[in-house]
Structures are given as structure tokens and as C-alpha cells.
Enzyme design. Structure first.
Site, PDB file in Angstrom:
ATOM      1  N   TYR A   1      16.183  29.890   5.686  1.00  0.00           N
ATOM      2  CA  TYR A   1      15.087  31.132   6.155  1.00  0.00           C
ATOM      3  C   TYR A   1      14.625  31.153   8.103  1.00  0.00           C
ATOM      4  CZ  TYR A   1      12.742  30.514   1.825  1.00  0.00           C
ATOM      5  OH  TYR A   1      12.585  30.162   0.718  1.00  0.00           O
TER       6      TYR A   1
ATOM      7  N   ARG B   1     -10.667   0.708  14.750  1.00  0.00           N
ATOM      8  CA  ARG B   1     -11.163   1.790  12.692  1.00  0.00           C
ATOM      9  C   ARG B   1     -11.732   0.823  12.236  1.00  0.00           C
ATOM     10  NH1 ARG B   1      -4.390   2.228  11.205  1.00  0.00           N
ATOM     11  NH2 ARG B   1      -5.426   0.127   9.959  1.00  0.00           N
TER      12      ARG B   1
ATOM     13  N   LYS C   1       0.905  -1.233   0.117  1.00  0.00           N
ATOM     14  CA  LYS C   1      -0.171  -0.172   0.059  1.00  0.00           C
ATOM     15  C   LYS C   1       0.741   1.278   0.058  1.00  0.00           C
ATOM     16  CE  LYS C   1      -0.117  -0.555   5.026  1.00  0.00           C
ATOM     17  NZ  LYS C   1      -1.481   0.505   6.333  1.00  0.00           N
TER      18      LYS C   1
ATOM     19  N   MET D   1      11.884  23.960   1.084  1.00  0.00           N
ATOM     20  CA  MET D   1      11.494  23.054  -0.268  1.00  0.00           C
ATOM     21  C   MET D   1      12.892  22.355  -1.177  1.00  0.00           C
ATOM     22  SD  MET D   1       8.753  23.917  -3.183  1.00  0.00           S
ATOM     23  CE  MET D   1       7.552  24.840  -1.826  1.00  0.00           C
TER      24      MET D   1
HETATM   25  C1  LIG Z   1      -4.287  -4.173   8.794  1.00  0.00           C
HETATM   26  C2  LIG Z   1      -3.009  -3.735   7.534  1.00  0.00           C
HETATM   27  N1  LIG Z   1      -1.740  -5.260   7.995  1.00  0.00           N
HETATM   28  C3  LIG Z   1      -1.074  -4.582   8.412  1.00  0.00           C
HETATM   29  C4  LIG Z   1      -0.254  -4.033   7.776  1.00  0.00           C
HETATM   30  C5  LIG Z   1       1.467  -3.612   7.693  1.00  0.00           C
HETATM   31  O1  LIG Z   1       1.820  -2.829   9.452  1.00  0.00           O
HETATM   32  P1  LIG Z   1       3.295  -2.848   9.414  1.00  0.00           P
HETATM   33  O2  LIG Z   1       3.843  -1.858   8.451  1.00  0.00           O
HETATM   34  O3  LIG Z   1       4.056  -2.717  10.981  1.00  0.00           O
HETATM   35  O4  LIG Z   1       3.888  -4.502   8.724  1.00  0.00           O
HETATM   36  C6  LIG Z   1      -0.687  -2.680   8.126  1.00  0.00           C
HETATM   37  C7  LIG Z   1      -0.308  -1.409   7.715  1.00  0.00           C
HETATM   38  O5  LIG Z   1      -0.080  -0.539   8.439  1.00  0.00           O
HETATM   39  C8  LIG Z   1      -1.986  -2.325   7.961  1.00  0.00           C
HETATM   40  O6  LIG Z   1      -2.751  -1.266   7.895  1.00  0.00           O
END
Ligand SMILES: Cc1ncc(COP(=O)(O)O)c(C=O)c1O
Length: 360
Positions: free
Chosen positions: A256, A131, A35, A304
Site C-alpha cells: 500500500y 496514577r 494482567k 492488515m
Molecule cells: C501496579 C503494577 N505493578 C507491577 C507491574 C509490573 O510491571 P513490569 O511489567 O514492568 O514488571 C505493573 C505493570 O505495569 C503495575 O501496573
């Protein structure tokens, strides 16, 4: 001038880290988290490199799954937030993605959407993260709806996510584990619990599948530790170059806000990297930077496009010399700490402007 800021991605280190994870959980299938552009490492090249070594990929959004699919990735892609409407569900199904189902709204959409092939579902249970996921008292009802839906492939996958697995003394993980064990005791399903922290330090949470993210990229999810403490190697090394070197007088200020003044006559370097590349603006003066491999300190505010560095340890440094902002020999965990953040966020802040180089 083209931007010298470069993320060097070491795919051998990626596979080395995966091997360390597999040593810890040799029986488990790997849902590799790619992701958020593979934690800033580049989702497509990372997925291509990992495809034959893992069992599925995890992304958050359908759009991320589509990008992997368009790049020719054939391995199962699990969409971790699932679908918002019938159209997204249909896309997931037609392209052969798998989906998390975590609320009753999704169950309703599933009930009214005609699918052309069985849908692989990861049933998410909220054991305390609060969540996503069905609450323990909702689990049986939601599970039964999925079991009774002929469009849904069986067995289901059953998953939960830990909120505090990075803290070894935190009672919450065992509480979540006990909750998961109790609510799933009569359910048929393939279980998937551990993230990186749980893989590293909660063997009691191991299950048929594991979901490593940050550890694959060679970084510690545990505070005050670095990847090397767990035998991991950094996959990303972020470098740039000095584009100016000045000899400044005692009392002259840099950058800056004139927040940093030279305590003596001294050499100061300007590195071509800033928050426009993803190097955090809130790193404090004194954040380590390697110039030609030698440890120096940042000074003044990150801008930047540029960051200043105290060159007193390296008075002969010159324009063109290499600056390492994190990675090999400079753990990102340390830089993250100097910016009041975590490595996860630093990775995800990397911008399009940075050049990526992959070594196989
Ligand atoms: C549902 C879920 N599983 C697994 C992970 C993997 O987490 P990590 O990068 O701490 O291994 C995440 C990441 O946030 C997640 O949201």
C-alpha cells in the site's frame, strides 16, 4: 488456508526467568503480573503453569480475575484497580480475590457493604507516580479506616508503584522510596514495591513482596537493553510463513502507498502476518525479520494481513518458509524500537487470530 501466524510460548523459559527473579530477591514473595492476558501470552495457560511457583497473581480488572477463577486457578488473585461498586466488591470477596484499595470512594463502598468473610486488602500509596493511591497526607486517615474495619483482614499489604525505576540515574525512585518509608514508618503492614525495573536495578527498593511482569516474559524493561543482558530468555516467539515469493524489477514498488521501490531486480517475500494479528503497522522498512533463521528486512507498509520482506539475503527462499517476527534470536525489544513502541505494547496488541502453542 488457516492462519500460519503462531505465538510459540516457551513455558520453560518462563520458569527460567522466574528463577532469575528469585535469585535476585530470594526472600520475596512473588505477585506475578498476568494482567492484559499475561502480557499477550495467554493468562490462563501462563497462570496454570506458574501457580505452584509464585504466591499470587496480579490482574487489573475483576473480569480478568473471574476468567482465571473459572479456569480453576486457586492461588490468590489481586485485583489491582479494586472495585467500582458494592457488587464488584461482593464478587471479589465471595470468590476469595484480594483487592487494592486506592481511593476514599472505595473506602466508602467498603464501609457500607456487608461481607461474608475477611477481605484481603492491598493499600496503595501514591508516592509520586500520580496514577492510583492515597496521597501521603491522606495515608494515616485512610489506613485507620481500614484498620478499624473488622471486615478487613490484618495485617494490610502496603504498596506503591515506581514511575521511573527503568532509569538507573533517575532520582525519582529514591524520592518515592523515601516517601514510602516515611509515610509507612508507623504503619503495620506487609510491603510490596518493586516492579521488574526495580527488581533488576534498585535493590534498595526490595520488600516482602515483588511484582514482576515483563521480566517473567523474558524482556527488558530498561531502554536499549534486551532480556539477554539480564540473563532472561524470551518466552514468546512469533512466527508465520511466506505465502508468496516474487522476483521484482528495479523500480517496482511493494504494498500500500507504494512507499518502497526495489533498488535493483530482487526477490521479495510476502509473509502472512499483519496488524490484524498484532504485528505493528508502524514498523519501518528495515525492521528485522528472520526467514529460515536468517536476518532479512521488512519493506513497505505492514498491511492488515501481510508484511513484505526483502529476500536478497536468501534468494532461494520459497513459499512455506518460516518467518520469525520476534522472539528467539530476534529480540522483541529491537522490533519495538523499529516501530516507535515498547515490547509491552507489542505483546498486548496480539490478537485472537493468532494461534498459540505452548511447550512445557
Ligand atoms: C501496579 C503494577 N505493578 C507491577 C507491574 C509490573 O510491571 P513490569 O511489567 O514492568 O514488571 C505493573 C505493570 O505495569 C503495575 O501496573
Amino acid at each position: 488456508m488457516s492462519n500460519p501466524a503462531t505465538a510459540h510460548i516457551d513455558l520453560q523459559a518462563l520458569h527460567y526467568n522466574l528463577a532469575q527473579i528469585k535469585k535476585l530477591t530470594p526472600q520475596a514473595k512473588i505477585l506475578a503480573m498476568v494482567k492484559s492476558n499475561a502480557y499477550g501470552h495467554g493468562a490462563v495457560p501462563i497462570a496454570k503453569s506458574l501457580e505452584n511457583s509464585i504466591n499470587a497473581f496480579g490482574v487489573i480488572f475483576v473480569k480478568e480475575a473471574l476468567a482465571l477463577h473459572a479456569a480453576g486457578i486457586k492461588k490468590t488473585i489481586v485485583v489491582l484497580t479494586g472495585f467500582f461498586d458494592s457488587e464488584e466488591l461482593t464478587t471479589i470477596n465471595e470468590l476469595g480475590f484480594s483487592t487494592v484499595v486506592h481511593n476514599f470512594e472505595q473506602l466508602e463502598i467498603l464501609a457500607k457493604t456487608k461481607l461474608n468473610k475477611p477481605l484481603q486488602v492491598w493499600f496503595k500509596i501514591d508516592t509520586g507516580m500520580h496514577r492510583l493511591g492515597f496521597q501521603p497526607h491522606e495515608v494515616l486517615r485512610a489506613y485507620q479506616l481500614l484498620q478499624d474495619n473488622p471486615q478487613v483482614e490484618k495485617p494490610l499489604h502496603l504498596m506503591t508503584h515506581f514511575s521511573d525505576a527503568d532509569e538507573i540515574t533517575h532520582a525519582k525512585t529514591l524520592k518515592q522510596l523515601a516517601c514510602f518509608t516515611s509515610v509507612t514508618k508507623d504503619l503495620v503492614g506487609i510491603k510490596c514495591l518493586p516492579n521488574s525495573s526495580a527488581i533488576l536495578q534498585w535493590p534498595e527498593a526490595y520488600s516482602e513482596w515483588v511484582r514482576p511482569g515483563i521480566t517473567m516474559y523474558g524482556v527488558s524493561p530498561i531502554a536499549d537493553k534486551i532480556g539477554a543482558d539480564f540473563g532472561l530468555k524470551p518466552v514468546m516467539t512469533l512466527t508465520s510463513r511466506l505465502i508468496a515469493v516474487h522476483q521484482l524489477k528495479k523500480g517496482e514498488t511493494v504494498g500500500y502507498g507504494s512507499t518502497w521501490a526495489c533498488p535493483e531486480d530482487m526477490p521479495v517475500g510476502i509473509i502472512s502476518i499483519g496488524y490484524g494479528d498484532g504485528y505493528p503497522r508502524n514498523t519501518r522498512s528495515g525492521t528485522p525479520i528472520l526467514i529460515n533463521g536468517l536476518r532479512c528486512n521488512s519493506i513497505g507498509r505492514v498491511a492488515m494481513d501481510m508484511t513484505a520482506v526483502d529476500l536478497r539475503p536468501l534468494p532461494n527462499a520459497k513459499v512455506g518458509d518460516i518467518a520469525t517476527m520476534w522472539g528467539n534470536k530476534l529480540p522483541i525489544e529491537e522490533v519495538a524500537q523499529c516501530s516507535g513502541s515498547i515490547a509491552y505494547e507489542l505483546f498486548c496488541r496480539m490478537t485472537q487470530r493468532v494461534h498459540y502453542e505452548y511447550t512445557v
